[in-house]
Design a protein around this motif. Structure first.
Motif, PDB file in Angstrom:
ATOM      1  N   VAL A 305       0.775  -0.797  -0.123  1.00 38.58           N
ATOM      2  CA  VAL A 305      -0.061  -0.175  -0.192  1.00 38.58           C
ATOM      3  C   VAL A 305       0.943   1.154  -0.452  1.00 38.58           C
ATOM      4  N   GLU A 306       0.937   1.870  -0.776  1.00 38.38           N
ATOM      5  CA  GLU A 306       1.196   3.721  -0.838  1.00 38.38           C
ATOM      6  C   GLU A 306      -0.030   4.989  -0.987  1.00 38.38           C
ATOM      7  N   GLY A 307       0.542   5.778  -0.126  1.00 42.28           N
ATOM      8  CA  GLY A 307       0.134   7.526  -1.278  1.00 42.28           C
ATOM      9  C   GLY A 307       0.613   7.947  -0.588  1.00 42.28           C
ATOM     10  N   ASP A 308       0.303   9.143  -1.093  1.00 36.64           N
ATOM     11  CA  ASP A 308       1.047  10.241  -0.229  1.00 36.64           C
ATOM     12  C   ASP A 308       0.423  11.394   0.722  1.00 36.64           C
ATOM     13  N   LEU A 309       0.682  11.648   1.999  1.00 39.56           N
ATOM     14  CA  LEU A 309       0.237  12.368   2.731  1.00 39.56           C
ATOM     15  C   LEU A 309      -0.179  14.011   2.410  1.00 39.56           C
ATOM     16  N   THR A 310      -1.478  14.245   3.485  1.00 45.92           N
ATOM     17  CA  THR A 310      -2.050  15.197   2.615  1.00 45.92           C
ATOM     18  C   THR A 310      -2.280  16.434   3.673  1.00 45.92           C
ATOM     19  N   ASP A 311      -1.987  15.488   4.994  1.00 40.63           N
ATOM     20  CA  ASP A 311      -2.352  16.280   6.643  1.00 40.63           C
ATOM     21  C   ASP A 311      -1.095  16.421   7.153  1.00 40.63           C
ATOM     22  N   GLY A 312      -0.068  16.912   7.327  1.00 36.38           N
ATOM     23  CA  GLY A 312       1.072  16.409   7.630  1.00 36.38           C
ATOM     24  C   GLY A 312       1.162  15.180   8.745  1.00 36.38           C
ATOM     25  N   SER A 313      -0.062  13.987   8.803  1.00 39.36           N
ATOM     26  CA  SER A 313       0.255  12.827   9.394  1.00 39.36           C
ATOM     27  C   SER A 313       1.453  12.510   9.872  1.00 39.36           C
ATOM     28  N   THR A 314       2.196  12.023  11.112  1.00 37.32           N
ATOM     29  CA  THR A 314       3.922  11.261  11.599  1.00 37.32           C
ATOM     30  C   THR A 314       3.339   9.582  11.664  1.00 37.32           C
ATOM     31  N   SER A 315       4.746   9.422  11.908  1.00 38.53           N
ATOM     32  CA  SER A 315       4.269   8.300  11.638  1.00 38.53           C
ATOM     33  C   SER A 315       3.642   7.470  13.501  1.00 38.53           C
ATOM     34  N   LEU A 316       3.735   8.509  14.134  1.00 36.58           N
ATOM     35  CA  LEU A 316       2.683   7.672  15.470  1.00 36.58           C
ATOM     36  C   LEU A 316       1.211   8.321  14.928  1.00 36.58           C
ATOM     37  N   ASP A 317       1.300   9.291  13.931  1.00 42.97           N
ATOM     38  CA  ASP A 317      -0.213   9.631  14.857  1.00 42.97           C
ATOM     39  C   ASP A 317      -1.195   8.820  13.625  1.00 42.97           C
ATOM     40  N   LEU A 318      -0.343   8.176  12.421  1.00 47.50           N
ATOM     41  CA  LEU A 318      -1.482   6.877  12.147  1.00 47.50           C
ATOM     42  C   LEU A 318      -1.445   5.884  12.369  1.00 47.50           C
ATOM     43  N   LEU A 319      -0.272   5.795  13.505  1.00 47.05           N
ATOM     44  CA  LEU A 319      -1.094   4.205  14.360  1.00 47.05           C
ATOM     45  C   LEU A 319      -1.668   4.168  15.170  1.00 47.05           C
TER      46      LEU A 319
END
Length: 413
Positions: A305-319
């Protein structure tokens, strides 16, 4: 204290390039190994400059908020400015919000890092304290074995739990649930955990081999990776034992790729990841057809899975957005979690939770902590699970967990 109430120390961080440190495992602390490595990239942590602990339903969002404050307060000198340099923390999060096991981020006092063409040392101190130095490598002790026995759930108990789950699934209460069981062993006094880590790293070079606060393993599944605005993941769900020769091995892979039961299980997992990421990456996409991923002990169905982040999320936010995926919980998520709590007679702890690292800018790599075990006071508890759908057969699911125990069990054989 909550994330906003914590007192955040000012860290002094200095990264310098160095020569190739050689094998990473002998550099680890015998008593408190701290490691993240795969395919030549590795981070060894020594000591603790800062330890941050979290718990409950907001453990991941709290960690993301606190880490922003830690990074903002740090004084960082990093002339290399590449993945893994500068301020980093290694971390591990509990699977369940109800777990008694804490989730944590550890900022080491010294980080020894390496990728395919450069190596570095990062030294970290609190405030104006002197920057620490790295101790020399220490030969790894080996020569011990551990006999594993049933933990809180016996083989018969697991078959019964699967049968109960299948009844619920056929009653359309939910579509999929992942049920785990545990094995327990006793380590000899003074056992060098680095020997287990070295065995895992050697046997599973394509997996993320990790050690964080006594939690060790080699995971093939990337929960999320964030690098310079790009988000990626590797979803694994559906598995089969490797064959005993080239012909039977290929037959096993073909059978897995054409199995409607495994394909359904895999699609539940892929769709849960895509749904979680679309709020942060509207263009996120998965590979059109899952591929068969070969590991030393089994085949997996896998999708990237791959994409471009558009909201400035960090890796911790995405957890917090991703965990738990259908690959380790089920579908629908809340129904699956309730059934797991009903049928599993143990606390999963950090098993199947996120494990990995984060940098000052929020980029990082996090795996799903499968093929793993927790070491506490000389006792080692290994975990393995299987995805249960309406077509599942209890004996087959039990055999699948035996395959998934192999990395840990064989590393201690």
């Amino acid at each position: 204290m909550t994330g906003t109430e914590r007192v955040i120390p000012s860290l002094t961080v200095e990264t310098t390039e160095t020569g190739d440190p050689g094998p990473l495992v002998p550099l680890l602390d015998r008593a408190h190994p701290l490691l993240w490595t795969r395919r030549g990239f590795g981070l060894v942590g020594l000591g603790e400059a800062l330890r941050l602990e979290f718990s409950g339903p907001t453990r991941m969002t709290d960690a993301a908020a606190v880490w922003r404050r830690v990074a903002a307060a740090a004084r960082i000198t990093d002339p290399l400015d590449r993945t893994g340099t500068g301020l980093v923390a290694l971390g591990s999060f509990a699977f369940s919000e109800h777990s008694s096991q804490t989730s944590l981020l550890i900022v080491p006092s010294v980080v020894i890092g390496r990728d395919h063409d450069r190596s570095w040392v990062t030294r970290i101190a609190v405030g104006e304290a002197d920057l620490p130095t790295a101790p020399p490598a220490d030969p790894v002790d080996g020569g011990y074995r551990v006999e594993f026995g049933p933990g809180s759930m016996s083989a018969e108990g697991y078959r019964d739990a699967v049968a109960t789950a299948v009844t619920r699934l056929r009653g359309h209460e939910l579509s999929k649930v992942v049920l785990a069981r545990d094995l327990v062993g006793l380590l000899p006094d003074g056992a060098d955990l680095r020997a287990v880590i070295a065995a895992l790293d050697l046997a599973y070079p394509d997996c993320w081999t990790f050690a964080v606060d006594g939690f060790i393993g080699s995971s093939p599944e990337t929960l999320v990776s964030v690098d310079d605005g790009t988000v990626s993941a590797r979803v694994l769900a559906g598995s089969a034992a490797r064959g005993t020769d080239a012909r039977s091995d290929q037959d096993a892979a073909t059978a897995l790729a054409t199995s409607s039961k495994d394909q359904d299980e895999h699609q539940y997992a892929v769709q849960s990841v895509l749904a979680a990421l679309r709020r942060h990456s509207p263009n996120v996409m998965a590979s059109e057809i899952p591929f068969t991923l070969r590991l030393p002990n089994l085949w997996h169905l896998a999708s990237d899975v791959e994409g471009d982040l558009t909201d400035g999320s960090t890796s911790l936010d995405l957890l917090a957005a991703l965990h738990p995926t259908a690959a380790v919980a089920g579908t629908p998520t809340e129904d699956a979690l309730r059934l797991i709590e009903e049928l599993e007679p143990f606390d999963r702890g950090r098993y199947a939770g996120p494990v990995g690292w984060v940098g000052a800018d929020g980029d990082g790599e996090w795996a799903v902590a499968v093929r793993s075990a927790q070491v506490t006071a000389g006792r080692i508890t290994a975990y393995a699970g299987a995805g249960i759908v309406a077509e599942s057969v209890p004996e087959r699911e039990l055999l699948e967990t035996r395959m998934k125990f192999r990395p840990i069990v064989e590393a201690l054989s």
